[in-house]
Design a protein around this motif. Sequence first.
Motif, PDB file in Angstrom:
ATOM      1  N   UNK A 214      36.857  94.173  50.011  1.00 54.12           N
ATOM      2  CA  UNK A 214      36.916  95.204  48.960  1.00 54.12           C
ATOM      3  C   UNK A 214      35.677  96.081  49.023  1.00 54.12           C
ATOM      4  N   UNK A 215      35.646  97.180  48.289  1.00 52.11           N
ATOM      5  CA  UNK A 215      34.446  98.041  48.310  1.00 52.11           C
ATOM      6  C   UNK A 215      33.208  97.272  47.860  1.00 52.11           C
ATOM      7  N   UNK A 216      32.146  97.384  48.661  1.00 51.10           N
ATOM      8  CA  UNK A 216      30.898  96.691  48.326  1.00 51.10           C
ATOM      9  C   UNK A 216      30.180  97.450  47.206  1.00 51.10           C
ATOM     10  N   UNK A 217      29.574  96.687  46.324  1.00 50.12           N
ATOM     11  CA  UNK A 217      28.904  97.281  45.174  1.00 50.12           C
ATOM     12  C   UNK A 217      27.466  97.656  45.539  1.00 50.12           C
ATOM     13  N   UNK A 218      27.057  98.894  45.275  1.00 53.48           N
ATOM     14  CA  UNK A 218      25.641  99.246  45.482  1.00 53.48           C
ATOM     15  C   UNK A 218      24.733  98.417  44.579  1.00 53.48           C
ATOM     16  N   UNK A 219      23.516  98.151  45.067  1.00 56.22           N
ATOM     17  CA  UNK A 219      22.603  97.291  44.318  1.00 56.22           C
ATOM     18  C   UNK A 219      22.222  97.900  42.969  1.00 56.22           C
ATOM     19  N   UNK A 220      22.182  99.204  42.878  1.00 61.26           N
ATOM     20  CA  UNK A 220      21.783  99.842  41.626  1.00 61.26           C
ATOM     21  C   UNK A 220      22.845  99.690  40.538  1.00 61.26           C
ATOM     22  N   UNK A 221      24.061  99.336  40.906  1.00 61.78           N
ATOM     23  CA  UNK A 221      25.129  99.171  39.929  1.00 61.78           C
ATOM     24  C   UNK A 221      25.411  97.711  39.595  1.00 61.78           C
ATOM     25  N   UNK A 224      24.079  96.716  35.665  1.00 65.47           N
ATOM     26  CA  UNK A 224      24.946  97.284  34.610  1.00 65.47           C
ATOM     27  C   UNK A 224      26.352  96.703  34.619  1.00 65.47           C
ATOM     28  N   UNK A 225      26.857  96.393  35.815  1.00 64.86           N
ATOM     29  CA  UNK A 225      28.184  95.786  35.902  1.00 64.86           C
ATOM     30  C   UNK A 225      28.163  94.347  35.400  1.00 64.86           C
ATOM     31  N   UNK A 226      27.123  93.600  35.706  1.00 64.34           N
ATOM     32  CA  UNK A 226      27.068  92.185  35.344  1.00 64.34           C
ATOM     33  C   UNK A 226      26.897  91.983  33.851  1.00 64.34           C
ATOM     34  N   UNK A 227      26.289  92.931  33.151  1.00 65.71           N
ATOM     35  CA  UNK A 227      26.114  92.776  31.707  1.00 65.71           C
ATOM     36  C   UNK A 227      27.436  92.915  30.961  1.00 65.71           C
ATOM     37  N   UNK A 228      28.412  93.598  31.529  1.00 65.60           N
ATOM     38  CA  UNK A 228      29.676  93.845  30.841  1.00 65.60           C
ATOM     39  C   UNK A 228      30.727  92.773  31.109  1.00 65.60           C
ATOM     40  N   UNK A 307      21.899  88.081  35.334  1.00 63.67           N
ATOM     41  CA  UNK A 307      21.076  89.246  34.987  1.00 63.67           C
ATOM     42  C   UNK A 307      19.681  88.891  34.481  1.00 63.67           C
ATOM     43  N   UNK A 308      19.521  87.740  33.851  1.00 64.79           N
ATOM     44  CA  UNK A 308      18.207  87.387  33.303  1.00 64.79           C
ATOM     45  C   UNK A 308      17.207  87.172  34.434  1.00 64.79           C
ATOM     46  N   UNK A 309      17.626  86.468  35.483  1.00 67.87           N
ATOM     47  CA  UNK A 309      16.746  86.203  36.624  1.00 67.87           C
ATOM     48  C   UNK A 309      16.798  87.299  37.683  1.00 67.87           C
ATOM     49  N   UNK A 310      17.707  88.253  37.508  1.00 72.00           N
ATOM     50  CA  UNK A 310      17.892  89.319  38.507  1.00 72.00           C
ATOM     51  C   UNK A 310      18.171  88.727  39.892  1.00 72.00           C
ATOM     52  N   UNK A 311      19.133  87.797  39.930  1.00 69.68           N
ATOM     53  CA  UNK A 311      19.487  87.129  41.179  1.00 69.68           C
ATOM     54  C   UNK A 311      21.005  87.034  41.295  1.00 69.68           C
ATOM     55  N   UNK A 312      21.459  86.990  42.542  1.00 63.31           N
ATOM     56  CA  UNK A 312      22.856  86.709  42.860  1.00 63.31           C
ATOM     57  C   UNK A 312      22.924  85.345  43.529  1.00 63.31           C
ATOM     58  N   UNK A 313      23.794  84.477  43.014  1.00 58.68           N
ATOM     59  CA  UNK A 313      23.896  83.114  43.521  1.00 58.68           C
ATOM     60  C   UNK A 313      25.247  82.902  44.199  1.00 58.68           C
ATOM     61  N   UNK A 314      25.215  82.124  45.269  1.00 59.89           N
ATOM     62  CA  UNK A 314      26.457  81.755  45.934  1.00 59.89           C
ATOM     63  C   UNK A 314      27.195  80.710  45.091  1.00 59.89           C
TER      64      UNK A 314
END
Length: 343
Positions: A214-221, A224-228, A307-314
């Motif tokens: 699927x379309x990859x999400x830019x890091x800047x988005x 904002x996407x994860x908070x919703x 979002x709190x840690x600003x990390x993406x986890x597998x």
Amino acid sequence: MGPTSEPFPLPFLLACRLRRHVDNKLYCPNPNFLWRSLQWIEIQEARCPRARRLAHGFEIWSKSRRYKSTRREHRLHPFATEVRMNSLKRKRVEAPRVPTLEDVHPYTRWNMCVRIYHKFHVERFAVGRKKLNMVLLDEKGKKMAAVIYDDEVDRFDPLLVEGRVYYVWRMSAEPIMRNRDHMFADSSFLCRFTSQTAVSELIHVNEQFIPLYPPFMPFERVWPFAFDNDKYIEVIGMVIYVSSLGSVKDRFYKRNIPVRNIVLLDSSYNIMKIVLWDKFVTDNMIALERCVDERAIVIATMLRAKPIDRELHTTDFSRVRFNPNIAAVRELRQRINNELPPP
């Protein structure tokens, strides 16, 4: 001129060309001598270039050797046969549009072409009951959850392979009832494979027709996407940092889980930290040691955002691939390498 009279002295098609015509329709008197005139015209066409030009573009037809007549035909001759000139302009043929996952609405059946983006393990949720969950991907990169129950699992599980493209007939749709299915898909509907569903694999399908991801999400988005919402995220980037190997104590299984952090750089030169857990560390030990020096491109799918840690986890459903041979990876590598200094 009676029914058995001889045809016009001038050959039929040449005579019709010189005579009157109404709405591109010409009429042949005395059809009994029609085929004899056509044989004569074939000889004249071979001799005279003008005869070839005059006879070009006409078609003579009949149904079961019985000729239809209209009032206009009867006014010209009681035994007239209709002759119509074919249009020399190529006609535009518009094929019906193939439906996509955006067109799906519940309580209907659909035929469409999809890619198996993710295939889960068979799950047994009750006595004698089992199901198979999947995530489908269409030509626009839209994701939708799919499920197969009970006896249909034995029929479809060997046929459906993750990453391949299939044309599916009579696939039903229904609303999503579990919150977990919302995390995998972009739609609020669920595709269900029933006993009436049939599939056929399509081989040699280009990624431009149905994308691999699927379309990859830019890091800047991402934030904002994860908070919703809590949907899984797919990202792509170049590895610029890899941490040392660490471990976390698992109290439930009483074992140490290996963990490692990597930092990715996207096309807009934004950075993102990704935490790799367990099998993603042990299965990619060599690739992680070399990826910084080689400027490897990493594709990570189904990541859980914190979002709190600003990390993406597998997660257990994630996929991490180093330098896959796809168009998105080649474009990103070329763009970054052209602007960054050599290593």
